[in-house]
Design a protein around this motif. Sequence first.
Motif, PDB file in Angstrom:
ATOM      1  N   HIS A  97       0.839  -1.316  -0.129  1.00  0.00           N
ATOM      2  CA  HIS A  97       0.104  -0.073  -0.019  1.00  0.00           C
ATOM      3  C   HIS A  97       0.941   1.086  -0.050  1.00  0.00           C
ATOM      4  O   HIS A  97       1.897   1.473   0.922  1.00  0.00           O
ATOM      5  CB  HIS A  97      -0.765   0.005   1.083  1.00  0.00           C
ATOM      6  N   SER A  98       0.530   2.234  -0.765  1.00  0.00           N
ATOM      7  CA  SER A  98       0.985   3.507  -0.858  1.00  0.00           C
ATOM      8  C   SER A  98      -0.209   4.697  -1.583  1.00  0.00           C
ATOM      9  O   SER A  98      -0.730   4.288  -2.047  1.00  0.00           O
ATOM     10  CB  SER A  98       2.212   3.576  -1.840  1.00  0.00           C
ATOM     11  N   ARG A  99      -0.008   5.716  -0.841  1.00  0.00           N
ATOM     12  CA  ARG A  99      -0.873   6.787  -1.296  1.00  0.00           C
ATOM     13  C   ARG A  99      -0.457   7.321  -2.381  1.00  0.00           C
ATOM     14  O   ARG A  99      -1.489   8.442  -2.901  1.00  0.00           O
ATOM     15  CB  ARG A  99      -1.284   7.673   0.071  1.00  0.00           C
ATOM     16  N   ILE A 100       0.586   7.119  -2.861  1.00  0.00           N
ATOM     17  CA  ILE A 100       1.338   8.120  -4.021  1.00  0.00           C
ATOM     18  C   ILE A 100       0.482   7.709  -5.139  1.00  0.00           C
ATOM     19  O   ILE A 100       0.504   6.180  -5.281  1.00  0.00           O
ATOM     20  CB  ILE A 100       2.763   8.013  -4.054  1.00  0.00           C
ATOM     21  N   ARG A 101       0.172   8.507  -6.130  1.00  0.00           N
ATOM     22  CA  ARG A 101      -0.409   7.951  -7.550  1.00  0.00           C
ATOM     23  C   ARG A 101       0.744   7.531  -8.386  1.00  0.00           C
ATOM     24  O   ARG A 101       1.907   8.420  -8.415  1.00  0.00           O
ATOM     25  CB  ARG A 101      -1.343   9.187  -8.032  1.00  0.00           C
ATOM     26  N   VAL A 102       0.405   6.543  -9.172  1.00  0.00           N
ATOM     27  CA  VAL A 102       1.339   6.144 -10.284  1.00  0.00           C
ATOM     28  C   VAL A 102       1.376   7.383 -11.285  1.00  0.00           C
ATOM     29  O   VAL A 102       0.238   7.725 -11.627  1.00  0.00           O
ATOM     30  CB  VAL A 102       0.958   4.794 -10.725  1.00  0.00           C
ATOM     31  N   ASP A 103       2.492   7.534 -11.957  1.00  0.00           N
ATOM     32  CA  ASP A 103       2.482   8.695 -13.017  1.00  0.00           C
ATOM     33  C   ASP A 103       2.716  10.081 -12.240  1.00  0.00           C
ATOM     34  O   ASP A 103       2.925  11.115 -13.062  1.00  0.00           O
ATOM     35  CB  ASP A 103       1.500   8.633 -14.031  1.00  0.00           C
ATOM     36  N   SER A 104       2.439  10.215 -10.973  1.00  0.00           N
ATOM     37  CA  SER A 104       2.758  11.789 -10.415  1.00  0.00           C
ATOM     38  C   SER A 104       4.028  11.822 -10.195  1.00  0.00           C
ATOM     39  O   SER A 104       4.799  10.872 -10.366  1.00  0.00           O
ATOM     40  CB  SER A 104       1.919  11.805  -9.373  1.00  0.00           C
ATOM     41  N   ASN A 198       3.711  18.037  -1.990  1.00  0.00           N
ATOM     42  CA  ASN A 198       2.766  18.607  -2.943  1.00  0.00           C
ATOM     43  C   ASN A 198       3.634  17.997  -4.375  1.00  0.00           C
ATOM     44  O   ASN A 198       4.641  18.378  -4.909  1.00  0.00           O
ATOM     45  CB  ASN A 198       3.353  20.033  -2.984  1.00  0.00           C
ATOM     46  N   PHE A 199       2.680  17.166  -4.888  1.00  0.00           N
ATOM     47  CA  PHE A 199       2.922  16.444  -6.072  1.00  0.00           C
ATOM     48  C   PHE A 199       2.446  17.206  -7.286  1.00  0.00           C
ATOM     49  O   PHE A 199       1.669  17.981  -7.154  1.00  0.00           O
ATOM     50  CB  PHE A 199       2.183  14.897  -6.097  1.00  0.00           C
ATOM     51  N   SER A 200       2.949  16.545  -8.425  1.00  0.00           N
ATOM     52  CA  SER A 200       2.359  17.024  -9.729  1.00  0.00           C
ATOM     53  C   SER A 200       1.918  16.080 -10.866  1.00  0.00           C
ATOM     54  O   SER A 200       2.655  15.046 -10.624  1.00  0.00           O
ATOM     55  CB  SER A 200       3.599  18.213 -10.341  1.00  0.00           C
ATOM     56  N   ARG A 201       1.301  16.540 -11.755  1.00  0.00           N
ATOM     57  CA  ARG A 201       0.946  15.683 -12.858  1.00  0.00           C
ATOM     58  C   ARG A 201       0.099  14.288 -12.392  1.00  0.00           C
ATOM     59  O   ARG A 201       0.739  13.026 -12.620  1.00  0.00           O
ATOM     60  CB  ARG A 201       2.169  15.355 -13.504  1.00  0.00           C
TER      61      ARG A 201
END
Length: 305
Positions: A97-104, A198-201
């Motif tokens: 599990h990870s909250r980070i979105r793929v491709d961000s 703060n992530f992008s894309r």
Amino acid sequence: MTRIMISLFIALFIAPVMAAGNNDAHNPANLQLASVSAVVMDANSGEVLYQKYANMVKPMASLTKVMTAMVVLDAKLPLNEAIRFSQDDRKAINYYHSRIRVDSELARGEVLRLALMSSENLAAAALGRNFPGGLPAFVAKMNAKARALGMKNTHYVDSSGLSHENVSTAADLAKLVAAAAKYKEITNYSTTPIYTANFSRPRYRLDYVNTNPLVRYQRWDVAMSKTGYLNEAGRCLVMKANVDGKDLVIVMLDSFGKTSPMGDAGRIKRWLASGNGGSVASAAKEYQKRKIATHLASRATASIR
């Protein structure tokens, strides 16, 4: 190895290993810990104040990420360069599990911060994959760095620590902590109490907290910190901290119970102040007996082979 021999070895292992040069005021026998392995070392002189099964090879879980950070920083890769998280990173951590979105995307320095302070596994995987030569080259650098530091019983197979094949000892990890604490980025990132990334894309924000409550709630003066946990490794914690005016390297491996490393830290602090560290629960003692018995049985099997 017979049961009698194993019982004898267990009896010898259960007593704390005496550190050379201790006086009666700091008798290691007066410090009981819920951790199976431990080292307390003066960070300035290198004197070992206490050690317990310091050379027992054990899985180190996310303590692996300390070496991950050192390899990234040694390579002098730009910390402001954006790293994109991929499906390959998800696969590398077995879709944990990870909250980070793929491709961000997120800057490498911030990815490193999340890996250290919040033990974000996808962040550690991405750091390894985005290294020149990819993860194989990265792991090779990790093992080369371990050898350079004199960590003779340490071996790495990934950048996150999710594999139980990442192994080390309390004695080796004391060397690692002492070296890692010299990197300003590691001291800064690993002791960040809370952080918003703060992530992008696409653009989105995620809040993170430090996995070490002593740092998160600023209860101790901690200069460097890392926690770790796997079923095979138990609860682990390494720190460089100032305790009553003395800079110490503290390593605790395979603690019994979720809060046991915090309890052990408190016992170490009391022992240094008064010479008496208190006691641990009987369940923790039984846990250690089982772990030591398993370790000895494994060694006996290996010697037969």
